[in-house]
Design a protein around this motif. Sequence first.
Motif, PDB file in Angstrom:
ATOM      1  N   THR A 160      33.028  42.876  24.039  1.00 43.14           N
ATOM      2  CA  THR A 160      31.720  42.555  24.606  1.00 43.14           C
ATOM      3  C   THR A 160      31.858  41.878  25.964  1.00 43.14           C
ATOM      4  OG1 THR A 160      29.668  41.298  24.262  1.00 43.14           O
ATOM      5  CG2 THR A 160      31.686  40.355  23.344  1.00 43.14           C
ATOM      6  N   ALA A 161      30.836  42.060  26.794  1.00 36.59           N
ATOM      7  CA  ALA A 161      30.793  41.367  28.088  1.00 36.59           C
ATOM      8  C   ALA A 161      30.196  39.972  27.949  1.00 36.59           C
ATOM      9  CB  ALA A 161      29.971  42.194  29.081  1.00 36.59           C
ATOM     10  N   GLU A 162      29.641  39.663  26.788  1.00 42.34           N
ATOM     11  CA  GLU A 162      28.985  38.373  26.587  1.00 42.34           C
ATOM     12  C   GLU A 162      29.976  37.322  26.065  1.00 42.34           C
ATOM     13  OE1 GLU A 162      25.461  38.675  24.240  1.00 42.34           O
ATOM     14  OE2 GLU A 162      24.689  40.401  25.371  1.00 42.34           O
ATOM     15  N   PRO A 163      29.664  36.036  26.238  1.00 44.27           N
ATOM     16  CA  PRO A 163      30.572  34.975  25.794  1.00 44.27           C
ATOM     17  C   PRO A 163      30.730  34.946  24.272  1.00 44.27           C
ATOM     18  CG  PRO A 163      28.929  34.128  27.334  1.00 44.27           C
ATOM     19  CD  PRO A 163      28.488  35.504  26.955  1.00 44.27           C
ATOM     20  N   VAL A 164      31.962  34.679  23.835  1.00 54.28           N
ATOM     21  CA  VAL A 164      32.266  34.484  22.416  1.00 54.28           C
ATOM     22  C   VAL A 164      32.967  33.133  22.280  1.00 54.28           C
ATOM     23  CG1 VAL A 164      33.513  35.343  20.396  1.00 54.28           C
ATOM     24  CG2 VAL A 164      32.510  36.968  22.024  1.00 54.28           C
ATOM     25  N   SER A 174      39.011  24.778  20.399  1.00 54.72           N
ATOM     26  CA  SER A 174      37.868  25.661  20.680  1.00 54.72           C
ATOM     27  C   SER A 174      37.992  26.306  22.063  1.00 54.72           C
ATOM     28  CB  SER A 174      36.551  24.884  20.590  1.00 54.72           C
ATOM     29  OG  SER A 174      36.349  24.373  19.286  1.00 54.72           O
ATOM     30  N   TYR A 175      37.614  27.580  22.124  1.00 59.18           N
ATOM     31  CA  TYR A 175      37.636  28.336  23.375  1.00 59.18           C
ATOM     32  C   TYR A 175      36.336  29.127  23.511  1.00 59.18           C
ATOM     33  CZ  TYR A 175      42.711  27.637  23.890  1.00 59.18           C
ATOM     34  OH  TYR A 175      43.958  27.103  24.046  1.00 59.18           O
ATOM     35  N   ARG A 176      35.931  29.352  24.751  1.00 63.98           N
ATOM     36  CA  ARG A 176      34.879  30.319  25.036  1.00 63.98           C
ATOM     37  C   ARG A 176      35.507  31.404  25.900  1.00 63.98           C
ATOM     38  NH1 ARG A 176      31.384  27.340  27.526  1.00 63.98           N
ATOM     39  NH2 ARG A 176      30.107  26.829  25.698  1.00 63.98           N
ATOM     40  N   ILE A 177      35.437  32.644  25.415  1.00 69.41           N
ATOM     41  CA  ILE A 177      36.053  33.769  26.117  1.00 69.41           C
ATOM     42  C   ILE A 177      34.957  34.750  26.525  1.00 69.41           C
ATOM     43  CG2 ILE A 177      37.684  35.689  25.947  1.00 69.41           C
ATOM     44  CD1 ILE A 177      39.248  34.002  23.897  1.00 69.41           C
ATOM     45  N   THR A 178      34.912  35.077  27.816  1.00 70.15           N
ATOM     46  CA  THR A 178      33.918  36.019  28.337  1.00 70.15           C
ATOM     47  C   THR A 178      34.660  37.163  29.023  1.00 70.15           C
ATOM     48  OG1 THR A 178      32.417  34.148  28.739  1.00 70.15           O
ATOM     49  CG2 THR A 178      31.837  36.259  29.727  1.00 70.15           C
ATOM     50  N   ALA A 179      34.670  38.306  28.361  1.00 70.38           N
ATOM     51  CA  ALA A 179      35.387  39.476  28.892  1.00 70.38           C
ATOM     52  C   ALA A 179      34.416  40.388  29.630  1.00 70.38           C
ATOM     53  CB  ALA A 179      36.089  40.209  27.768  1.00 70.38           C
ATOM     54  N   LYS A 180      33.747  39.822  30.621  1.00 69.14           N
ATOM     55  CA  LYS A 180      32.718  40.579  31.347  1.00 69.14           C
ATOM     56  C   LYS A 180      33.333  41.731  32.121  1.00 69.14           C
ATOM     57  CE  LYS A 180      28.705  39.885  34.345  1.00 69.14           C
ATOM     58  NZ  LYS A 180      27.906  38.896  35.113  1.00 69.14           N
ATOM     59  N   GLU A 181      34.413  41.449  32.820  1.00 68.84           N
ATOM     60  CA  GLU A 181      35.089  42.493  33.593  1.00 68.84           C
ATOM     61  C   GLU A 181      36.585  42.446  33.284  1.00 68.84           C
ATOM     62  OE1 GLU A 181      34.255  42.181  37.715  1.00 68.84           O
ATOM     63  OE2 GLU A 181      32.084  42.345  37.480  1.00 68.84           O
ATOM     64  N   ILE A 182      37.092  43.521  32.738  1.00 70.17           N
ATOM     65  CA  ILE A 182      38.513  43.631  32.423  1.00 70.17           C
ATOM     66  C   ILE A 182      39.164  44.598  33.415  1.00 70.17           C
ATOM     67  CG2 ILE A 182      40.186  44.433  30.696  1.00 70.17           C
ATOM     68  CD1 ILE A 182      38.901  41.745  30.050  1.00 70.17           C
ATOM     69  N   ASN A 183      40.265  44.179  33.996  1.00 77.72           N
ATOM     70  CA  ASN A 183      41.010  45.005  34.936  1.00 77.72           C
ATOM     71  C   ASN A 183      41.974  45.896  34.148  1.00 77.72           C
ATOM     72  OD1 ASN A 183      42.390  46.134  37.066  1.00 77.72           O
ATOM     73  ND2 ASN A 183      43.571  44.282  37.540  1.00 77.72           N
ATOM     74  N   VAL A 184      41.527  47.078  33.819  1.00 78.09           N
ATOM     75  CA  VAL A 184      42.351  47.988  33.017  1.00 78.09           C
ATOM     76  C   VAL A 184      43.614  48.390  33.781  1.00 78.09           C
ATOM     77  CG1 VAL A 184      42.343  50.126  31.673  1.00 78.09           C
ATOM     78  CG2 VAL A 184      40.246  48.805  31.890  1.00 78.09           C
ATOM     79  N   GLU A 185      43.571  48.325  35.106  1.00 76.54           N
ATOM     80  CA  GLU A 185      44.744  48.683  35.914  1.00 76.54           C
ATOM     81  C   GLU A 185      45.889  47.690  35.703  1.00 76.54           C
ATOM     82  OE1 GLU A 185      44.761  51.589  37.415  1.00 76.54           O
ATOM     83  OE2 GLU A 185      42.723  51.786  36.606  1.00 76.54           O
ATOM     84  N   PHE A 186      45.554  46.481  35.226  1.00 74.54           N
ATOM     85  CA  PHE A 186      46.601  45.488  34.950  1.00 74.54           C
ATOM     86  C   PHE A 186      47.586  46.023  33.916  1.00 74.54           C
ATOM     87  CE2 PHE A 186      48.064  41.853  32.316  1.00 74.54           C
ATOM     88  CZ  PHE A 186      48.789  41.157  33.280  1.00 74.54           C
ATOM     89  N   LEU A 187      47.121  46.960  33.064  1.00 70.36           N
ATOM     90  CA  LEU A 187      47.984  47.525  32.026  1.00 70.36           C
ATOM     91  C   LEU A 187      49.135  48.333  32.613  1.00 70.36           C
ATOM     92  CD1 LEU A 187      45.293  48.747  29.440  1.00 70.36           C
ATOM     93  CD2 LEU A 187      46.292  46.475  29.703  1.00 70.36           C
ATOM     94  N   GLU A 188      49.052  48.661  33.900  1.00 65.54           N
ATOM     95  CA  GLU A 188      50.130  49.407  34.567  1.00 65.54           C
ATOM     96  C   GLU A 188      51.199  48.483  35.139  1.00 65.54           C
ATOM     97  OE1 GLU A 188      50.148  52.647  34.543  1.00 65.54           O
ATOM     98  OE2 GLU A 188      48.095  53.064  33.883  1.00 65.54           O
ATOM     99  N   SER A 189      50.939  47.185  35.130  1.00 62.42           N
ATOM    100  CA  SER A 189      51.814  46.244  35.844  1.00 62.42           C
ATOM    101  C   SER A 189      53.059  45.878  35.045  1.00 62.42           C
ATOM    102  CB  SER A 189      51.043  44.968  36.193  1.00 62.42           C
ATOM    103  OG  SER A 189      50.734  44.229  35.020  1.00 62.42           O
ATOM    104  N   LYS A 190      54.076  45.461  35.774  1.00 66.52           N
ATOM    105  CA  LYS A 190      55.318  44.994  35.163  1.00 66.52           C
ATOM    106  C   LYS A 190      55.070  43.715  34.360  1.00 66.52           C
ATOM    107  CE  LYS A 190      60.027  43.512  36.315  1.00 66.52           C
ATOM    108  NZ  LYS A 190      60.982  43.216  37.419  1.00 66.52           N
ATOM    109  N   GLU A 191      54.179  42.864  34.896  1.00 64.13           N
ATOM    110  CA  GLU A 191      53.859  41.612  34.212  1.00 64.13           C
ATOM    111  C   GLU A 191      53.253  41.882  32.828  1.00 64.13           C
ATOM    112  OE1 GLU A 191      51.137  37.559  34.867  1.00 64.13           O
ATOM    113  OE2 GLU A 191      51.003  39.241  36.271  1.00 64.13           O
ATOM    114  N   TYR A 192      52.336  42.841  32.764  1.00 63.66           N
ATOM    115  CA  TYR A 192      51.726  43.183  31.467  1.00 63.66           C
ATOM    116  C   TYR A 192      52.778  43.701  30.499  1.00 63.66           C
ATOM    117  CZ  TYR A 192      49.286  45.935  27.945  1.00 63.66           C
ATOM    118  OH  TYR A 192      48.863  46.475  26.764  1.00 63.66           O
ATOM    119  N   LYS A 193      53.647  44.577  30.974  1.00 69.22           N
ATOM    120  CA  LYS A 193      54.672  45.150  30.103  1.00 69.22           C
ATOM    121  C   LYS A 193      55.557  44.057  29.514  1.00 69.22           C
ATOM    122  CE  LYS A 193      58.523  48.395  29.897  1.00 69.22           C
ATOM    123  NZ  LYS A 193      59.380  49.370  30.615  1.00 69.22           N
ATOM    124  N   GLU A 194      55.961  43.109  30.344  1.00 64.97           N
ATOM    125  CA  GLU A 194      56.846  42.040  29.872  1.00 64.97           C
ATOM    126  C   GLU A 194      56.145  41.143  28.855  1.00 64.97           C
ATOM    127  OE1 GLU A 194      58.069  40.103  33.442  1.00 64.97           O
ATOM    128  OE2 GLU A 194      59.596  41.618  33.931  1.00 64.97           O
TER     129      GLU A 194
END
Length: 435
Positions: free
Chosen positions: A35-39, A71-91
């Motif tokens: 969701t794009a809304e806060p959880v 406790s955390y509030r997580i808001t996934a309004k905009e996710i950078n799917v291109e980050f999945l291509e990065s070396k940092e994500y892979k590691e």
Amino acid sequence: MSSFRIKGGSALKGEIIPQGAKNEALQIISATLLTAEPVTLHKIPNIRDVNKLIELIGDMGAEVEKLDEESYRITAKEINVEFLESKEYKEKAASLRGSIMILGPLLARYGKAKIPKPGGDKIGRRRLDTHFLGFQALGAKFNYSSKDAFYSIDATDLNGKYIHLDEASVTGTANIIMAAVLSKGTTTLYNAACEPYIQQLCRMLNRMGAKISGLGSNLLHIEGVKQLGGTEHTLLPDMIEVGSFIGLAAMTQSEITIKGAGVEHLGLIPEVFRRLGIQMVIQNDDIIIPAQKHYEIDTFIDGSIMTVADAPWPGFTPDLLSIVLVTAIQAKGTVLVHQKMFESRLFFVDKLIDMGAQIILCDPHRATVIGLDRKQNLRGIKMSSPDIRAGVSLLIAALSAEGESVISNVEQIDRGYQNIDARLKALGANIERLD
């Protein structure tokens, strides 16, 4: 690499509060990507695996606010799917087995995802087929590159299907549920895992606007919706910590009260420990374990040796078999521990044998424990933690042993138990962390 230095042989006393459930946290945190809304999430355990997953979804673009210690509030309004291509994500994703849980939400919301072969405990083969076969049944297409060990998934057209899971995988069930909630049409999931953590995930998703029925059973019906909203969710107490504290109290002859144990969600756990001879009193949601000098293992009705084996919920959780095994060391009687799901999870018994335990490792899945009945104390030794649950089992053994023990590689324990050394010190344990 950190170590624990433990001087054992002292009884502990006091109250301890179990952390939020690790296995629930990994699913719930991943579900915030739907969701794009806060959880807003409460009772999030401060442990390595959970913190790594929160950091990972933050790197992906989710806004993460820490409201207090749990406790955390997580808001996934905009996710950078291109980050999945990065070396940092892979590691980062490769070092965390829980990273597999982000696949379902990403496929459902963005229609594509990538994941390296995840890491985790070295407890034997832990296949991902259930996850992938479920995604494929919904219409996802997979490509695996052996060159960089990356799975690429195209899920631009997910449609609800009847899916009969090949095994009642908890993480597989959760991942498929999260992919199905935003798919077109209705998904029927049979042989689904029905652990309390799956029920919690479904309740949370329903509050977000999902349409899931059959909660608590192994037959789920998921009617796809177009989008989900925000919600607030509190995690259950960690049942594995509760079982670990019961075993700790018995082995160290301690009087310990487990506050807010989530008794109604523990299933067979109290009964299995009672069959080891451990007394406990349940008051409201607290479990009181009195100090016991002796406890005797039950037998089956025909007098044969008791067997404790793992099974899908509502059977006994495999994560507590290591604790059952170590707890039986000082019991009167004999028990066969049968670890059916993971072929390498009992290999830590060689260290317990070095400490003086009477254990026969029958094969990679079975060990027979002949209880010492306090006639001989365990002795402190130097050892290393091979995985989360074995590490805590060794810690319990060390706290009950005569002399000094040193456990190295305690980062494995930190992956599943928050501030365990400080919490045990509060009960009177003689434990020191060495960096």
